[in-house]
Scaffold this motif. Structure first.
Motif, PDB file in Angstrom:
ATOM      1  N   HIS A   1      34.579  35.809  42.299  1.00  0.00           N
ATOM      2  CA  HIS A   1      33.983  35.225  43.500  1.00  0.00           C
ATOM      3  C   HIS A   1      34.713  33.915  43.826  1.00  0.00           C
ATOM      4  CE1 HIS A   1      30.032  33.834  45.646  1.00  0.00           C
ATOM      5  NE2 HIS A   1      31.054  33.960  46.461  1.00  0.00           N
TER       6      HIS A   1
ATOM      7  N   SER B   1      24.882  30.264  49.002  1.00  0.00           N
ATOM      8  CA  SER B   1      23.770  30.290  49.954  1.00  0.00           C
ATOM      9  C   SER B   1      23.083  28.943  49.786  1.00  0.00           C
ATOM     10  CB  SER B   1      22.742  31.364  49.631  1.00  0.00           C
ATOM     11  OG  SER B   1      23.327  32.618  49.532  1.00  0.00           O
TER      12      SER B   1
ATOM     13  N   ALA C   1      26.598  22.668  46.971  1.00  0.00           N
ATOM     14  CA  ALA C   1      27.990  22.807  47.411  1.00  0.00           C
ATOM     15  C   ALA C   1      28.098  23.874  48.487  1.00  0.00           C
ATOM     16  CB  ALA C   1      28.873  23.179  46.233  1.00  0.00           C
TER      17      ALA C   1
ATOM     18  N   GLU D   1      37.630  31.650  52.124  1.00  0.00           N
ATOM     19  CA  GLU D   1      38.774  31.187  52.926  1.00  0.00           C
ATOM     20  C   GLU D   1      39.149  29.736  52.621  1.00  0.00           C
ATOM     21  OE1 GLU D   1      36.266  32.984  53.955  1.00  0.00           O
ATOM     22  OE2 GLU D   1      36.760  34.294  55.628  1.00  0.00           O
TER      23      GLU D   1
ATOM     24  N   GLN E   1      24.143  20.181  52.576  1.00  0.00           N
ATOM     25  CA  GLN E   1      25.211  20.795  51.775  1.00  0.00           C
ATOM     26  C   GLN E   1      26.257  19.791  51.320  1.00  0.00           C
ATOM     27  OE1 GLN E   1      23.470  22.432  54.001  1.00  0.00           O
ATOM     28  NE2 GLN E   1      23.097  24.442  53.132  1.00  0.00           N
TER      29      GLN E   1
ATOM     30  N   ASP F   1      29.863  29.212  60.590  1.00  0.00           N
ATOM     31  CA  ASP F   1      28.602  28.536  60.286  1.00  0.00           C
ATOM     32  C   ASP F   1      28.267  27.567  61.405  1.00  0.00           C
ATOM     33  OD1 ASP F   1      28.051  29.690  57.791  1.00  0.00           O
ATOM     34  OD2 ASP F   1      29.491  28.370  56.822  1.00  0.00           O
TER      35      ASP F   1
ATOM     36  N   ILE G   1      24.033  22.961  56.849  1.00  0.00           N
ATOM     37  CA  ILE G   1      24.175  24.260  57.508  1.00  0.00           C
ATOM     38  C   ILE G   1      22.850  24.594  58.186  1.00  0.00           C
ATOM     39  CG2 ILE G   1      24.491  26.745  57.117  1.00  0.00           C
ATOM     40  CD1 ILE G   1      27.042  25.465  56.493  1.00  0.00           C
TER      41      ILE G   1
ATOM     42  N   ARG H   1      24.177  30.810  59.561  1.00  0.00           N
ATOM     43  CA  ARG H   1      25.366  31.547  59.961  1.00  0.00           C
ATOM     44  C   ARG H   1      25.210  31.753  61.468  1.00  0.00           C
ATOM     45  NH1 ARG H   1      29.819  31.886  57.461  1.00  0.00           N
ATOM     46  NH2 ARG H   1      30.407  33.923  58.234  1.00  0.00           N
TER      47      ARG H   1
ATOM     48  N   THR I   1      28.011  39.242  46.761  1.00  0.00           N
ATOM     49  CA  THR I   1      28.092  37.904  46.174  1.00  0.00           C
ATOM     50  C   THR I   1      26.726  37.240  46.142  1.00  0.00           C
ATOM     51  OG1 THR I   1      28.843  37.106  48.312  1.00  0.00           O
ATOM     52  CG2 THR I   1      30.524  37.426  46.646  1.00  0.00           C
TER      53      THR I   1
HETATM   54  P1  ADP Z   1      31.253  34.829  49.431  1.00  0.00           P
HETATM   55  O1  ADP Z   1      30.539  35.927  50.142  1.00  0.00           O
HETATM   56  O2  ADP Z   1      32.406  35.199  48.607  1.00  0.00           O
HETATM   57  O3  ADP Z   1      30.319  33.775  48.922  1.00  0.00           O
HETATM   58  P2  ADP Z   1      32.029  33.920  51.826  1.00  0.00           P
HETATM   59  O4  ADP Z   1      33.274  33.189  52.021  1.00  0.00           O
HETATM   60  O5  ADP Z   1      31.807  35.228  52.439  1.00  0.00           O
HETATM   61  O6  ADP Z   1      31.967  33.960  50.358  1.00  0.00           O
HETATM   62  O7  ADP Z   1      30.769  33.054  52.132  1.00  0.00           O
HETATM   63  C1  ADP Z   1      30.867  31.844  52.739  1.00  0.00           C
HETATM   64  C2  ADP Z   1      29.622  31.585  53.493  1.00  0.00           C
HETATM   65  O8  ADP Z   1      28.523  31.439  52.615  1.00  0.00           O
HETATM   66  C3  ADP Z   1      29.646  30.311  54.254  1.00  0.00           C
HETATM   67  O9  ADP Z   1      30.342  30.438  55.442  1.00  0.00           O
HETATM   68  C4  ADP Z   1      28.176  30.037  54.444  1.00  0.00           C
HETATM   69  O10 ADP Z   1      27.630  30.784  55.499  1.00  0.00           O
HETATM   70  C5  ADP Z   1      27.580  30.547  53.176  1.00  0.00           C
HETATM   71  N1  ADP Z   1      27.346  29.429  52.261  1.00  0.00           N
HETATM   72  C6  ADP Z   1      28.105  29.032  51.240  1.00  0.00           C
HETATM   73  N2  ADP Z   1      27.556  27.982  50.612  1.00  0.00           N
HETATM   74  C7  ADP Z   1      26.409  27.699  51.262  1.00  0.00           C
HETATM   75  C8  ADP Z   1      25.385  26.712  51.112  1.00  0.00           C
HETATM   76  N3  ADP Z   1      25.395  25.808  50.139  1.00  0.00           N
HETATM   77  N4  ADP Z   1      24.372  26.735  52.007  1.00  0.00           N
HETATM   78  C9  ADP Z   1      24.323  27.632  52.987  1.00  0.00           C
HETATM   79  N5  ADP Z   1      25.245  28.583  53.172  1.00  0.00           N
HETATM   80  C10 ADP Z   1      26.275  28.618  52.324  1.00  0.00           C
END
Ligand code: ADP
Length: 548
Positions: free
Chosen positions: A231, A310, A331, A336, A365, A424, A436, A439, A528
């Motif tokens: 991940h 999340s 965090a 990406e 965040q 986001d 955040i 999404r 994930t």
């Molecule tokens: P993965 O599915 O591998 O975690 P992604 O790159 O698909 O990675 O996920 C990134 C997305 O996860 C972010 O664009 C955001 O929407 C969400 N995300 C990551 N960290 C947080 C956080 N702390 N709070 C809210 N959303 C988060």
């Protein structure tokens, strides 16, 4: 005038070499798939990564070739991280929780030449191998005693392969922009897309993890890496930890609350990292222990819990503090982005705040990590104020942020000024803390205003009977969309719709109040661990809200 300093390329090999030389005895502890807990060290890991490097070279692996893993967190997986990247090949970490069709798609898309797999995944690959014509062979990550009879083509036992090669290898030196690893985004819509990291981006991102205001990793840390190595490079921890010789603890495939708790306690873990769902499982275990013994067991060494992927609910942040005195570093990032973008550490002015006010800061965040630029814009691309109120599309740029997907999938992803749009929606406050909202595709559009599904979910899980919550927008004739709250109750706990809504009432704006509450046995998750909202929206597409 040019500076007169040396131009040494930033290569991943320098990390494991440094760890072996200066922290050679520092431990790497793994719960193995075979059963027992295994202990190795950075010195041994470097030797074995070199043996593996020689093995790969003998198998004909060249600069830029992709070598995949399908594995849980363990020392062999980390050896492969270094063995593959340090010879200039590209480590492709496949997420085994993806649907089989997605695994097939990405292994073919990446043109993986070999797949290294844990014993768990032998049956899956046996079924799939005929549809992976480019894979030349499979390496089963076990010793000879546990090597299964398998129909996998050119199947090799990992220990046999490694032991057959010398540990004498001078890592090759190449351009620091050379690709080092490849990780596909989970692709909740459409096919997964590959993010291709470089040695330079990985080393720079590794430095960031060691900054006190980021993950603050040091040689004194013992880190339980719950976030999977598949991940987003386990949030860079395998690299940052090598940079400073932190002890690493890998949980293998045992993610249940009891197994995680035992490692936290027995390995004197000071820092751990993972997505919210794994901590919910830990809390369930702690509740069970409390019910049996009357108290929560202690974890005196635990100081920091990094939560991302999340949103970390307020109740979760508070519980780690109340139960263990552990600070949650909230965090945010993306595959990406290598993935670190922001981390939620406190400024000096926050240090003495009463807990509830401190939590107001921690639920955000966090602030941009040095190296990542952040901004929010409206739909026309105009930058919005950093006042903690205006929310807009969150954009990022910097040396460890993607410039495009592998093989050009998805087309151009940057705007004219190199900003990458994250998808986001967020606010930025005057102190630089980002929050955040949602999404972009999950935000609920009610009568021209936006409702944050994340905020509602976080408030709902604060109710003592709620284990997990999800909020989705459901079509409404008057308001366009209204929120529907789905709840998984804790085992044995009772709570009615009325009680839940009453609980929410003082906590949220009136017009945010969910129009209905549905109790479900479980919620669907992505590979994930995020809530799979696309599936929920499909499932409740025709749901009739009361009064609609
Ligand atoms: P993965 O599915 O591998 O975690 P992604 O790159 O698909 O990675 O996920 C990134 C997305 O996860 C972010 O664009 C955001 O929407 C969400 N995300 C990551 N960290 C947080 C956080 N702390 N709070 C809210 N959303 C988060």
């Amino acid at each position: 005038m040019r500076g007169l300093m040396q131009d040494a390329p930033l290569l991943i090999s320098s990390l494991i070499d440094y760890a072996a030389q200066y922290h050679g005895e520092r431990e790497i502890v793994s719960r193995t798939i075979e059963g027992p807990v295994q202990r190795t060290s950075y010195a041994a890991m470097q030797r074995r990564a070199k043996q593996l490097g020689n093995a790969l070279l003998s198998m004909g692996i060249k600069l830029g070739d992709r070598v995949a893993t399908l594995a849980w967190n363990g020392y062999r997986h980390m050896e492969i991280y270094y063995g593959v990247s340090c010879i200039g090949a590209v480590l492709h970490t496949i997420n085994p929780r993806l649907f089989p069709e997605q695994i097939e798609y990405i292994a073919n898309h990446a043109e993986d030449q070999f797949i290294f797999l844990d014993l768990t995944f032998v049956p899956l690959m046996e079924q799939m191998q005929d549809r992976l014509p480019k894979v030349r062979g499979f390496v089963v990550m076990t010793d000879e005693a546990h090597m299964p009879k398998t129909s996998l083509r050119n199947a090799v036992c990992y220990e046999k392969l490694v032991n057959a090669h010398s540990d004498r290898l001078a890592w090759p030196v190449f351009d620091e922009s050379t690709a080092s690893s490849l990780c596909y985004t989970s692709g909740t819509t459409g096919n997964p897309k590959g993010v291709l990291y470089s040695h330079r981006s990985t080393v720079l991102h590794g430095f960031a993890g060691c900054m006190g205001d980021v993950l603050g990793i040091t040689s004194s840390d013992s880190i339980l890496v719950v976030v999977p190595l598949f991940h987003a490079n386990a949030w860079g921890i395998p690299y940052s930890a090598a940079m400073c010789g932190a002890k690493l603890v890998f949980p293998g495939m045992a993610m249940d609350g009891k197994s995680i708790f035992e490692l936290l306690r027995d390995e004197r873990v000071t820092m751990t990292a993972g997505v919210p769902t794994v901590w919910l499982m830990l809390f369930q275990y702690l509740d069970q222990v409390k019910a049996e013994t009357g108290k929560i067991p202690e974890l005196p060494h635990l100081k920091r819990v990094v939560i991302g992927g999340s949103a970390a609910p307020r109740a979760m942040i508070k519980r780690f503090w109340d139960d263990f005195g552990a600070y949650v570093v909230h965090a945010w990032g993306m595959t990406e982005m290598s993935p670190l973008g922001t981390t939620g550490n406190l400024l000096p002015k926050h240090k003495d705040l009463p807990i509830e006010e401190r939590l107001d800061v921690q639920v955000k965040q966090g602030r941009a990590v040095y190296g990542v630029e952040l901004r929010i814009t409206d739909d026309e691309g105009k930058e919005l104020p950093r006042d903690g109120k205006a929310f807009g599309n969150l954009q990022v740029r910097g040396p460890w942020i993607t410039s495009g997907y592998f093989k050009g999938e998805g087309g151009k992803v940057l705007d004219a000024d190199n900003w990458f749009t994250t998808g986001d929606v967020a606010t930025l406050d005057p102190d630089g803390y980002m929050q955040i909202t949602d999404r972009a595709k999950d935000v609920i559009k009610s009568g021209g205003e936006w409702i944050s599904s994340i905020d509602l979910e976080n408030e709902a899980v604060g109710h003592p009977a709620v284990a997990e919550a999800a909020v989705i927008g459901v079509a409404h004739p008057k308001w366009q969309e209204r929120p529907l709250l789905l709840i998984v109750r804790k085992k044995g706990a009772e709570a009615s719709k009325e009680e839940i809504l009453e609980f929410l009432e003082p906590r949220i704006a009136k017009w945010w109040m969910p129009d209905d509450v549905v109790f479900v046995d479980e919620l669907p998750h992505t590979a994930t661990g995020k809530l799979l909202k696309t599936k929920l929206r499909e499932q409740f597409r025709d749901y009739k809200l009361p009064g609609a």
